[in-house]
Scaffold this active site. Structure first.
Site, PDB file in Angstrom:
ATOM      1  N   TYR A 168      17.959  85.537 -71.009  1.00 26.02           N
ATOM      2  CA  TYR A 168      16.620  84.961 -70.952  1.00 26.02           C
ATOM      3  C   TYR A 168      16.594  83.529 -70.420  1.00 26.02           C
ATOM      4  O   TYR A 168      15.830  82.682 -70.919  1.00 26.02           O
ATOM      5  CB  TYR A 168      15.969  84.987 -72.344  1.00 26.02           C
ATOM      6  N   ASP A 192       7.967 100.537 -84.312  1.00 26.97           N
ATOM      7  CA  ASP A 192       9.137  99.740 -83.953  1.00 26.97           C
ATOM      8  C   ASP A 192       9.268  98.638 -85.001  1.00 26.97           C
ATOM      9  O   ASP A 192       8.654  97.578 -84.894  1.00 26.97           O
ATOM     10  CB  ASP A 192       8.947  99.158 -82.551  1.00 26.97           C
TER      11      ASP A 192
END
Length: 397
Positions: free
Chosen positions: A6, A220
């Site tokens: 990232y 999730d």
């Protein structure tokens, strides 16, 4: 050379080298830092827990890994039994993988094949929330909705993104249910998409709507599971057809995840037809070291009444920030052991990471969000210290 996540490698700042970790602290060669990230929200017990260390060492001395292909072992049997005991409803069938992203990928594959096995191959699309994040593998990127992570991978065919609005979901499924396999959500708390929070009433409505239109509901809970929202699992409030757990499952020791399916979903694969089998098998699924860590973690969680600790963290955060104001701050959001301070302009967080380091705090703000995903063992003094540093940043700007 390490390729870091990232970040643009050419312009990234020098990473902070950690020489040790204990409890809520990370150590560098010259600093002691309170970690407010819990290493991407996983290290709920803090670092270097003696009980977990001992359990892990004992298992290493027995064996570190055997594949689940035609073999089984006691740690995976014990963890599966424990998970089905603490999860709600008939979430009884545990499929293991080696990361949260892969665990979500497994859930999506399960949903599509569930309908394929019923001779409904056209039901292979998905609905997800706007600003959702479900991982970095290909299908999880597709159901995600955040260009900051996946700008180079725009393909979204068969994927629909909605707001957490029951009317919007119902209108979509009324029109598209014959092509939709599942609705996947991060329940109550959308993490990497901006620590967005919404009310449980939407999930209650979503459960009813999915049932009405023969669409599976997937939670999730990679980030939200094991107490993060103030619930052991959000699934305790509204029971999905499939739930995915990761991160705090193995509390920062070993990467692992589990995708747990209901009886309904499992029965869609249980057949005399070999083509109905679920053809997926990560090498390290059910790793005995990971299972041992998870079992010991759950034992500590229950014995030490972590749910009370989480409720205390939430209550203190609400007290600390009840009168907080800055014209740079759009909103302060608190849920369980999660705090998010959203600013109007991302420029107002530029330099905060370095400022926090100077004050003995490790923080990793992103885009417009300053956040704390606190370890559940944090005490009053440390929590106040962290929050005072957050406030001080806005006072001195």
């Amino acid at each position: 050379m390490i390729w870091f996540p990232y970040t643009q490698m050419k312009t990234m700042a020098e990473p902070i080298e950690i020489t040790g970790a204990q409890g809520i602290y990370l150590y560098t060669k010259d600093k002691k830092l309170i970690d407010t990230t819990t290493s991407w929200w996983s290290v709920i017990h803090g670092y270097n827990n003696a009980e977990i260390n001992d359990a892990l060492k004992k298992q290493v001395d027995e064996f570190s890994h055997v594949m689940l292909g035609g073999l089984v072992h006691e740690p995976v049997k014990a963890l599966s039994k424990k998970l089905t005991e603490i999860l709600p409803g008939d979430l009884n069938h545990c499929f293991y993988s080696d990361s949260g992203s892969v665990g979500v990928e497994v859930a999506l594959k399960m949903a599509v094949q569930y309908f394929f096995n019923q001779e409904k191959p056209h039901k292979n699309g998905f609905v997800a929330l706007k600003h959702s994040y479900h991982g970095d593998t290909f299908k999880t990127m597709a159901v995600g909705d955040d260009e900051d992570y996946h700008l180079a991978f725009p393909e979204k065919e068969g994927i629909y993104h909605i707001s957490p609005d029951a009317d919007e979901l119902e209108l979509l499924l009324k029109d598209r249910h014959e092509e939709i396999a599942a609705f996947i959500v991060e329940p109550l708390l959308q993490g990497a998409g901006g620590m967005r929070m919404y009310d449980v009433s939407f999930l209650e409505d979503a459960r009813r709507i999915c049932d009405d239109y023969d669409v599976l509901l997937i939670f999730d809970e990679v980030a939200t599971g094991f107490g993060r929202t103030g619930n052991m699992f959000v699934s305790d409030l509204v029971c999905p057809d499939i739930v995915v757990l990761g991160k705090a499952l193995t509390v920062g020791y070993i990467g692992h995840a589990v995708t747990v399916a209901s009886n309904r979903v499992f029965d869609g694969f249980y057949s005399d037809n070999p083509e109905h089998a679920f053809m997926h098998g990560p090498t390290f699924m059910g790793n005995p070291l990971a299972c041992t860590v998870a079992l010991k973690s759950i034992e500590i969680f229950e014995r030490e009444d972590y749910m009370s600790k989480i409720k205390w963290i939430e209550s203190r955060l609400r007290d600390i920030f009840k009168d907080f104001y800055s014209d740079r701050v759009k909103e302060v959001r608190i849920l369980g052991a999660c705090l998010c301070i959203e600013v109007y302009d991302s420029a107002d967080l530029r330099g905060f990471k370095e400022f926090a380091l100077e004050h003995g705090i490790h923080s990793r703000p992103f885009i417009k969000y300053m956040y704390g995903m606190f370890p559940y063992i944090i005490g009053e003094e440390e929590l106040l210290r962290v929050c005072s540093v957050y406030k001080k940043w806005f006072d001195q700007k």
